[in-house]
Design an enzyme around this catalytic site. Structure first.
Site, mmCIF file in Angstrom:
data_model
loop_
_atom_site.group_PDB
_atom_site.id
_atom_site.type_symbol
_atom_site.label_atom_id
_atom_site.label_comp_id
_atom_site.label_asym_id
_atom_site.label_seq_id
_atom_site.Cartn_x
_atom_site.Cartn_y
_atom_site.Cartn_z
ATOM 1 N NE ARG A 79 4.960 5.943 6.035
ATOM 2 C CZ ARG A 79 3.499 5.228 5.289
ATOM 3 N NH1 ARG A 79 3.507 4.230 4.959
ATOM 4 N NH2 ARG A 79 2.800 6.004 4.863
ATOM 5 C CG HIS A 123 -2.283 5.824 6.597
ATOM 6 N ND1 HIS A 123 -1.091 5.209 6.863
ATOM 7 C CD2 HIS A 123 -2.657 5.108 5.756
ATOM 8 C CE1 HIS A 123 -0.956 4.286 5.273
ATOM 9 N NE2 HIS A 123 -1.853 4.027 5.372
ATOM 10 C CD GLU A 168 -0.995 4.434 -1.043
ATOM 11 O OE1 GLU A 168 -2.565 4.303 -0.358
ATOM 12 O OE2 GLU A 168 -0.391 3.230 -0.903
ATOM 13 C CG ASN A 297 2.912 3.750 -0.315
ATOM 14 O OD1 ASN A 297 3.986 4.214 0.122
ATOM 15 N ND2 ASN A 297 2.222 3.690 0.273
ATOM 16 C CE1 TYR A 299 0.659 -2.724 -0.965
ATOM 17 C CE2 TYR A 299 0.520 -1.293 -1.668
ATOM 18 C CZ TYR A 299 0.855 -1.580 -0.379
ATOM 19 O OH TYR A 299 0.974 -1.431 0.772
ATOM 20 C CD GLU A 366 1.836 1.755 2.647
ATOM 21 O OE1 GLU A 366 0.656 1.070 1.886
ATOM 22 O OE2 GLU A 366 1.401 2.488 3.512
HETATM 23 C C1 FCB Z 1 -2.207 1.398 0.734
HETATM 24 C C2 FCB Z 1 -2.879 1.766 1.710
HETATM 25 C C3 FCB Z 1 -2.654 0.673 3.232
HETATM 26 C C4 FCB Z 1 -2.510 -0.565 3.048
HETATM 27 C C5 FCB Z 1 -2.137 -1.088 1.202
HETATM 28 C C6 FCB Z 1 -2.404 -2.248 1.439
HETATM 29 O O1 FCB Z 1 -3.089 1.634 -0.412
HETATM 30 O O2 FCB Z 1 -1.879 3.140 1.951
HETATM 31 O O3 FCB Z 1 -3.473 1.444 4.250
HETATM 32 O O4 FCB Z 1 -4.376 -0.330 2.453
HETATM 33 O O5 FCB Z 1 -2.586 -0.083 0.726
#
Ligand code: FCB
Length: 470
Positions: A79, A123, A168, A297, A299, A366
């Protein structure tokens, strides 16, 4: 591999992800003009260490090697995003052929190696000229995006089957125009809400423009960063804080995109700031272009309780929530970003969307972690923490599949260490280490580990770190 390994569905994509401004460099080559991230990173005090994406990891010149690297790792998907100002420098008018040629060559090389491309149209690198004209808070920007989407679709539509319109949009709107910690660095809560709305519109209009150039089998999605938001306690007040953040982080986008309407509580919460008259009749319906998939995405989760939150006057990414919501650190070990490691939020989000949008395929577009990676004396880069992070999140993804979610792929953020926005080059997210002096690439242990998982299509139940490291 033993029978206790977690098997992933046939055809599951094992990918990695990057973004143009974070890796390409060549900021002024072949007709490319500044985006808002060029302007922002060149503004003193905005990015740690004064770092910029001028050179980044020089992917614009080293893309052949980078594709070979992915092929060596056995990845089945990649991607990446298209730099808007490389393709359409002023954000309007005809495309620059050299810009399109770069991405066509990249796509062809990926396909030759059996790597499926997933193209992200946006992006975060808005042409500076469009920001000067008002940026995302203005409706015109959504119309410009649709034109740009059509140009990229015309150039790559015959060979790319997976597309995401925006990456995002929450970050674009609320970090860019609310908190001001991302480009363009504005701190106006109403501008942030207007930006969110016009990003929704851009998604819908862009998807429609793109669709005209795609065969039926191609799928258009969007990559959101939904918040897996949890109340600190079971109290009604904490639940209401959760509801507010769910509205501002998640439903502000999934409302229009998945259901064709905003929720009333979002209007009510933000009524002291705006009457939303920028939301014209038909806009939310236009944002509701049929999605081919939803990109998630993820984290870390978020934990909230009732008020008081950001002190009044401090720029906030949460318009309408100040005074009502306090954020807390979720439990868990921390990565180098100080983000807690808690994969349960990923399972929750995937199952939530499987229930909210039955039949809609999902991709994790992501997921990954930054750690303070350094080459050892043997020249290799051992990153067992990242292996554990990815292992636990793939397990969480697998739990969602077992519970019925149609998750079709996983894109590790990121292929390479790169320009991590306001943190500059201080945070390393790559599976491949980059020496920023020489641009040498060294796959970390996690890259070899991930390659093994991708090759077998299955995940061992436990992380077995080989003696001496991967
Ligand atoms: C996300 C972004 C990506 C990168 C990661 C760590 O929010 O989409 O570009 O910065 O975090």
């Amino acid at each position: 591999m033993t029978e206790t390994n977690l098997r992933f569905p046939p055809g599951f994509l094992w990918g990695s992800a990057t973004a143009a401004y974070q890796i390409e460099g060549a900021a002024r080559e072949d007709g490319r003009t500044p985006s808002i991230w060029d302007t922002f990173s060149h503004t003193p005090g905005k990015v740690l260490g004064g770092d910029t994406g001028d050179v980044a990891v020089d992917h614009y010149h080293r893309w052949r090697d980078d594709v070979r690297l992915m092929a060596d790792l056995g990845l089945s998907a990649y991607r990446f995003s298209v730099s808007w100002t490389r393709v359409q420098p002023t954000g309007r008018g005809p495309a620059v052929q050299r810009g399109l040629d770069f991405y066509r060559a990249l796509v062809d090389a990926l396909l030759e190696h059996g790597i499926q491309p997933m193209v992200t149209l946006y992006h975060w690198d808005l042409p500076q000229e469009l920001e000067t004209g008002g940026g995302w808070p203005e409706r015109e920007t959504a119309l410009r995006f649709a034109e740009y989407a059509g140009l990229v679709g015309a150039a790559l539509g015959d060979r790319v089957e997976l597309w995401t319109t925006l990456n995002e949009p929450w970050c674009s709107a609320f970090l860019g125009y609310g908190a001001g910690v991302h480009a363009p660095g504005r701190t106006d809560p109403v501008a942030a809400l207007r930006a969110a709305h016009h990003l929704n519109l851009a998604h819908g209009l862009g998807a429609a423009a793109l669709r005209e150039h795609l065969p039926a089998r191609a799928r258009i999605g969007v990559s959101l960063n939904p918040s897996a938001v949890r109340p600190l306690t079971a109290s009604p007040a904490d639940h209401d804080a959760r509801r507010r953040i769910d509205a501002l982080a998640n439903r502000i986008f999934t409302g229009p995109m998945l259901h064709g309407a905003y929720d009333d509580d979002l209007f009510a919460d933000t009524a002291p700031l705006t009457d939303w008259s920028f939301n014209r009749d038909g806009d939310a319906a236009a944002a509701h272009h049929p999605l081919g998939f939803l990109g998630v995405n993820y984290y870390a989760p978020a934990v909230v309780s009732a008020g008081p939150g950001t002190p009044t006057g401090e720029p906030s990414p949460w318009p309408g929530a100040d005074g009502h919501v306090t954020f807390h650190q979720a439990p868990g070990e921390l990565t180098a970003m100080d983000w807690p490691v808690d994969p349960t939020g990923l399972t929750d989000l995937l199952l939530g969307y499987a229930a909210e949008a039955p039949g809609l395929p999902l991709y994790v577009t992501e997921n990954g972690a930054a750690y303070d990676d350094k080459p050892g004396e043997d020249g290799r880069v051992h990153d067992p923490d990242r292996i554990r992070y990815v292992h636990s999140h793939l397990s969480a993804l697998h739990r969602a599949i077992e519970a019925g979610a149609d998750v079709r792929g996983y894109f590790l953020w990121s292929l390479l260490d790169n320009f991590e926005w306001a943190y500059g080059y201080s945070k390393r997210f790559g599976a491949v280490y980059v020496d920023y002096e020489t641009q040498a690439r060294t796959p970390k242990s996690s890259a070899r580990w991930y390659a093994g998982v991708a090759a077998g299509g299955e995940l061992p139940l436990e992380v077995a770190l080989e003696p001496g490291g991967f």
